[in-house]
Design an enzyme around this catalytic site. Structure first.
Site, PDB file in Angstrom:
ATOM      1  CE1 TYR A 184      55.091  29.758  65.656  1.00 30.32           C
ATOM      2  CE2 TYR A 184      54.153  31.419  66.270  1.00 30.32           C
ATOM      3  CZ  TYR A 184      54.842  30.696  66.024  1.00 30.32           C
ATOM      4  OH  TYR A 184      56.280  31.061  66.953  1.00 30.32           O
TER       5      TYR A 184
ATOM      6  CE  LYS B 152      56.850  33.300  64.019  1.00 36.59           C
ATOM      7  NZ  LYS B 152      58.003  33.205  65.025  1.00 36.59           N
TER       8      LYS B 152
ATOM      9  CD  GLU C 157      65.804  30.880  65.787  1.00 37.22           C
ATOM     10  OE1 GLU C 157      65.282  31.783  65.768  1.00 37.22           O
ATOM     11  OE2 GLU C 157      65.280  29.395  65.394  1.00 37.22           O
TER      12      GLU C 157
ATOM     13  CG  LEU D 181      61.602  32.755  62.473  1.00 35.86           C
ATOM     14  CD1 LEU D 181      60.453  31.248  61.432  1.00 35.86           C
ATOM     15  CD2 LEU D 181      60.910  33.565  63.217  1.00 35.86           C
TER      16      LEU D 181
HETATM   17  N1  PDD Z   1      58.676  34.405  68.027  1.00 39.43           N
HETATM   18  N2  PDD Z   1      63.755  32.526  66.289  1.00 39.43           N
HETATM   19  C1  PDD Z   1      62.580  31.732  66.873  1.00 39.43           C
HETATM   20  C2  PDD Z   1      62.100  30.784  67.140  1.00 39.43           C
HETATM   21  C3  PDD Z   1      61.281  33.126  66.812  1.00 39.43           C
HETATM   22  O1  PDD Z   1      59.702  32.640  67.666  1.00 39.43           O
HETATM   23  C4  PDD Z   1      60.911  34.409  67.274  1.00 39.43           C
HETATM   24  C5  PDD Z   1      59.724  34.894  67.581  1.00 39.43           C
HETATM   25  C6  PDD Z   1      61.856  34.883  65.943  1.00 39.43           C
HETATM   26  C7  PDD Z   1      62.062  35.942  65.640  1.00 39.43           C
HETATM   27  O2  PDD Z   1      61.091  36.700  64.925  1.00 39.43           O
HETATM   28  P1  PDD Z   1      59.837  37.401  64.446  1.00 39.43           P
HETATM   29  O3  PDD Z   1      61.253  39.135  64.549  1.00 39.43           O
HETATM   30  O4  PDD Z   1      60.022  37.236  63.258  1.00 39.43           O
HETATM   31  O5  PDD Z   1      58.992  37.879  65.482  1.00 39.43           O
HETATM   32  C8  PDD Z   1      63.256  34.318  65.908  1.00 39.43           C
HETATM   33  C9  PDD Z   1      56.837  34.975  67.865  1.00 39.43           C
HETATM   34  C10 PDD Z   1      57.287  36.272  68.495  1.00 39.43           C
HETATM   35  C11 PDD Z   1      56.170  34.103  68.630  1.00 39.43           C
HETATM   36  O6  PDD Z   1      56.218  32.644  68.584  1.00 39.43           O
HETATM   37  O7  PDD Z   1      55.810  34.152  70.226  1.00 39.43           O
END
Ligand code: PDD
Length: 279
Positions: free
Chosen positions: A31, A145, A177, A201
Site C-alpha cells: 500500500y 510497505k 523507526e 520504511l
Molecule cells: N505510515 N514507517 C512506517 C512503519 C510507516 O507506517 C510510515 C507511514 C512511515 C513514514 O512514511 P511516509 O513519510 O512515507 O508517510 C515510516 C503511513 C502514514 C500509514 O501507514 O498510515
C-alpha cells in the site's frame, strides 16, 4: 466518499471485495499513503517509485505504470468534495483459492480511497506528543510497505495503552523507526537520522527532511543511533505523510529536552511547508 475499486468509482458503502481476496486472507499486498494538499498529490513520483519497490519486494506485477497511476489518482482526487486529502491505495495479489503459494493468473485487486487530511495543528505541534520505547520485533523487510501490519498494530497499541501517540522501536540497541512513522533525533544542533535499510520504511517525509537539511546547511548525520542517544536527545521528532514533522516531547514518561517543540523542529516544519507549494 467516492472510492476506486478495480476500474470502478463508487460510494464507499458499495465497494465489495470477495472473501477469498489474498489481502483479506493472507495480508498479501502492498500500500501507499499519499498526502494531497489543495488537490495536488505531494511527491507523487516518489510514492509511486516506493510502490514499485514494494511490488518488486513481494514479486507482484504492478498493475499500472506511473502514467496510469497518476491519471487514476488525479481522477479520484477530483471526485472528492474536500481539497486536502489522505489518499490510501492498496494492491493485493487478488482473489484465488486459499493457498500460500502464488496463484496462477489471478488479477491484482486495486483499491483507493481519499479521506480528509488532518495534519497536526500549530498547538499540537508546539505541545508535541508522548512516545514509549519498545523492541522492534518485526520481520527483516520493513522497507516493503506491506498491508500485513499486525506487528505494527501491536507495537502501536503499546503506546496507546500508555496514553502515548507512538512507539519508538529499537533493534539490537539501535533506533529503527516508529510503529507508523520515521524517527529523527537532534543533539547539540545536529540532526541524527537512522540509515535507510531493510529494517525501516524509507519514508517520503524522511527523505524530504534529509533533503531540506542538506539543502540548508543543517548539520546532519545519517548513521546508526543508539538507544542511549535517543534517550539523551535534545529533540525527537516523528515524521509521516499524515503527521508531517511532529515533536515527541515525552519518552517513557520523561520529558525530551525542554519538553516542548524544539528550534530545529520549528525550522524544518517551516521549510517543509514551502515544499508543499513547490511545483
Ligand atoms: N505510515 N514507517 C512506517 C512503519 C510507516 O507506517 C510510515 C507511514 C512511515 C513514514 O512514511 P511516509 O513519510 O512515507 O508517510 C515510516 C503511513 C502514514 C500509514 O501507514 O498510515
Amino acid at each position: 466518499m467516492t472510492v476506486y475499486l478495480n476500474g470502478e468509482y463508487l460510494p464507499i458503502g458499495e465497494a465489495r471485495v470477495p472473501v477469498l481476496d489474498r489481502g483479506f486472507l493472507l495480508g498479501d499486498g502492498v500500500y501507499e499513503v499519499i498526502p494531497v494538499y489543495a488537490r495536488r498529490p505531494f511527491r507523487l513520483p516518489q510514492h509511486l517509485a516506493r510502490l514499485q519497490n514494494s511490488c518488486d519486494g513481494i514479486r507482484l506485477a504492478n498493475p499500472h505504470d506511473t502514467g496510469g497511476w497518476t491519471a487514476l489518482i488525479g481522477d479520484l482526487i477530483g471526485r472528492q468534495d474536500f481539497a486536502d486529502q489522505n489518499l490510501y491505495l492498496q494492491v493485493t495479489r487478488g482473489v484465488a483459492k486459499r493457498d500460500h503459494a502464488f496463484p496462477q493468473g489471478a488479477a491484482p485487486t486495486v483499491f483507493m480511497m481519499a479521506n480528509p487530511l488532518v495534519t497536526p495543528s500549530p498547538a499540537q505541534f508546539e505541545a508535541g506528543v508522548a512516545a514509549v520505547s519498545t523492541t522492534d520485533n518485526r520481520w527483516q523487510r520493513c522497507d516493503i510497505k506491506s498491508i500485513a501490519l499486525l506487528a505494527n498494530v501491536l507495537l502501536r497499541q503499546l503506546a496507546v495503552d500508555e496514553g502515548a501517540a507512538e512507539s519508538i522501536l529499537f533493534r539490537d540497541g539501535h533506533l529503527t523507526e516508529g510503529a507508523a512513522s520515521n524517527i529523527f533525533a537532534v543533539k547539540n544542533g545536529t540532526l541524527l537520522a537512522p540509515p535507510r535499510n531493510h529494517r525501516m520504511l524509507p519514508g517520503i517525509t524522511y527523505d524530504a527532511v534529509i533533503e531540506l537539511a542538506r539543502g540548508h546547511g543543517i548539520p546532519l548525520e545519517v548513521r546508526e543511533i543508539s538507544e542511549a542517544e535517543v534517550r539523551q536527545a535534545d529533540e525527537l521528532w516523528l515524521t509521516s505523510s499524515t503527521k508531517e514533522i511532529l515533536p515527541i516531547t515525552r519518552l517513557d514518561g520523561r520529558p525530551v529536552g525542554s519538553g516542548t517543540a524544539g528550534p530545529l523542529a520549528r525550522r524544518l516544519l517551516a521549510l517543509y511547508q514551502t515544499l508543499k507549494d513547490a511545483p
